[in-house]
Write an enzyme that holds these catalytic residues in place. Structure first.
Site, mmCIF file in Angstrom:
data_model
loop_
_atom_site.group_PDB
_atom_site.id
_atom_site.type_symbol
_atom_site.label_atom_id
_atom_site.label_comp_id
_atom_site.label_asym_id
_atom_site.label_seq_id
_atom_site.Cartn_x
_atom_site.Cartn_y
_atom_site.Cartn_z
ATOM 1 N N HIS A 133 -2.292 2.282 -6.021
ATOM 2 C CA HIS A 133 -2.846 0.902 -5.654
ATOM 3 C C HIS A 133 -3.065 -0.154 -6.695
ATOM 4 C CE1 HIS A 133 -4.462 -0.790 -1.982
ATOM 5 N NE2 HIS A 133 -5.274 -1.245 -2.692
ATOM 6 N N TYR A 154 -9.301 -11.655 -7.027
ATOM 7 C CA TYR A 154 -7.997 -11.726 -8.131
ATOM 8 C C TYR A 154 -8.285 -12.840 -8.969
ATOM 9 C CZ TYR A 154 -6.053 -8.060 -5.111
ATOM 10 O OH TYR A 154 -5.608 -6.938 -4.583
ATOM 11 N N ARG A 211 -0.265 -2.623 -6.548
ATOM 12 C CA ARG A 211 -0.366 -3.818 -5.504
ATOM 13 C C ARG A 211 -1.490 -4.911 -6.291
ATOM 14 N NH1 ARG A 211 -1.260 -4.951 0.029
ATOM 15 N NH2 ARG A 211 -3.280 -5.351 0.574
ATOM 16 N N LYS A 271 -2.451 -1.913 8.154
ATOM 17 C CA LYS A 271 -3.937 -1.630 8.115
ATOM 18 C C LYS A 271 -4.468 -2.859 9.059
ATOM 19 C CE LYS A 271 -8.249 -1.489 5.164
ATOM 20 N NZ LYS A 271 -8.615 -1.516 3.902
ATOM 21 N N HIS A 297 -4.265 -9.390 3.984
ATOM 22 C CA HIS A 297 -5.716 -9.206 4.110
ATOM 23 C C HIS A 297 -6.433 -10.022 5.128
ATOM 24 C CE1 HIS A 297 -6.199 -8.718 -0.783
ATOM 25 N NE2 HIS A 297 -6.133 -7.739 -0.048
ATOM 26 N N ARG A 318 0.797 -1.183 -0.028
ATOM 27 C CA ARG A 318 0.071 -0.059 0.022
ATOM 28 C C ARG A 318 0.937 1.053 -0.064
ATOM 29 N NH1 ARG A 318 -2.215 -3.477 4.260
ATOM 30 N NH2 ARG A 318 -4.083 -4.421 3.576
#
Length: 273
Positions: free
Chosen positions: A220, A255, A223, A156, A246, A131
């Site tokens: 982003h 994805y 990524r 995050k 995640h 990120r």
């Protein structure tokens, strides 16, 4: 919000172990709320109207949700007034697939960036699936060249993680270090202790224009592209989840919907005619 209220909110959020970037985001959201509302104290109705105001500005649901949460905390901490956000329940989330770049397009972009510092920043974001906030907060001590890992601290969700570091990326980082000699943060700003997100966005924007790439690409997207390329090369989805940090595997499964290799495995019935 006066200075005392701002400092109190900052202190309490810090005590509750909120990430520095989250605290910054929440304080900004409260400032926006106070600019919107002329009330001395937040009310349930003013919070609802603020959410409608943000929606009318075509902001994302996650942005609205975070802004509402910030005002709720501000109301509770500073004024002792508890508000609810029940009006956000039952939201039907949009599932938009992100634009991704091919490996060839990534190569073209990086090869067209002449400035060594700029090239290293864009290369690192892509090659480690970072990120933008993670990139600017990286410190020299976060590079583990013996284990070929990069440590991401308090990202995050206040989580630490390690991501694999490629041989070529380490070589580029060493080349960059010899020239720029950073002291604490890997990428230092000209006048600040670390590089700005706006500057990184500008670097990529110039490179995209130079390469004549018309896709809707942001920093982003690098990524997203990294994750998609890992999947296409056969990396297990659970490993990709850990690398990206995640919390929910459902986020990573996105994805599979944009992976060329996954889609190409499908036999089109039209070819059987």
């Amino acid at each position: 919000m006066n200075t005392n209220d701002s400092e109190l909110l900052r202190e309490i959020l810090s005590l509750r172990n909120y990430a520095p970037n989250t605290i910054k985001t929440y304080l900004k959201a409260v400032e926006q709320y106070n600019a919107f509302s002329n009330l001395q104290k937040p009310t349930q109705q003013s919070l609802y109207k603020f959410a409608i105001h943000l929606k009318e500005k075509n902001l994302s649901f996650s942005h609205i949700k975070n802004s509402v949460m910030a005002v709720k905390l501000y109301s509770e901490i500073v004024f002792g007034i508890k508000l609810n956000s029940d009006f956000l329940r039952g939201y039907r989330k949009e599932r938009k697939l992100p634009d991704v770049l091919s490996i060839e397009e990534i190569k073209t972009i990086i090869n067209n960036i002449e400035n060594l510092k700029h090239k290293t920043i864009i290369s690192l974001i892509y090659s480690c699936g970072l990120r933008i906030s993670e990139c600017i907060n990286l410190k020299i001590k976060d590079i583990d060249s013996k284990r070929m890992l990069l440590r991401i601290n308090q990202s995050k969700g206040n989580k630490d993680r390690f991501v694999p570091l490629s041989d070529k990326m380490l070589a580029l980082l060493r080349e960059y270090y010899k020239v720029y000699k950073p002291t604490e943060f890997i990428f230092e700003g000209q006048f600040e202790k670390y590089y700005s997100t706006r500057s990184i966005q500008a670097i990529l924007k110039r490179a995209l224009r130079k390469c004549n790439i018309k896709k809707q690409i942001t920093v982003h997207s690098l990524r997203h592209s990294y994750a998609t390329h890992l999947l296409e090369q056969g990396t297990d989805i659970s490993i990709i989840q850990k690398i990206l940090g995640h919390r929910d595997i459902k986020t990573t499964l996105l994805y599979t919907q944009i992976s060329k290799s996954q889609l190409n495995k499908i036999k089109n019935p039209f070819d059987t005619f």
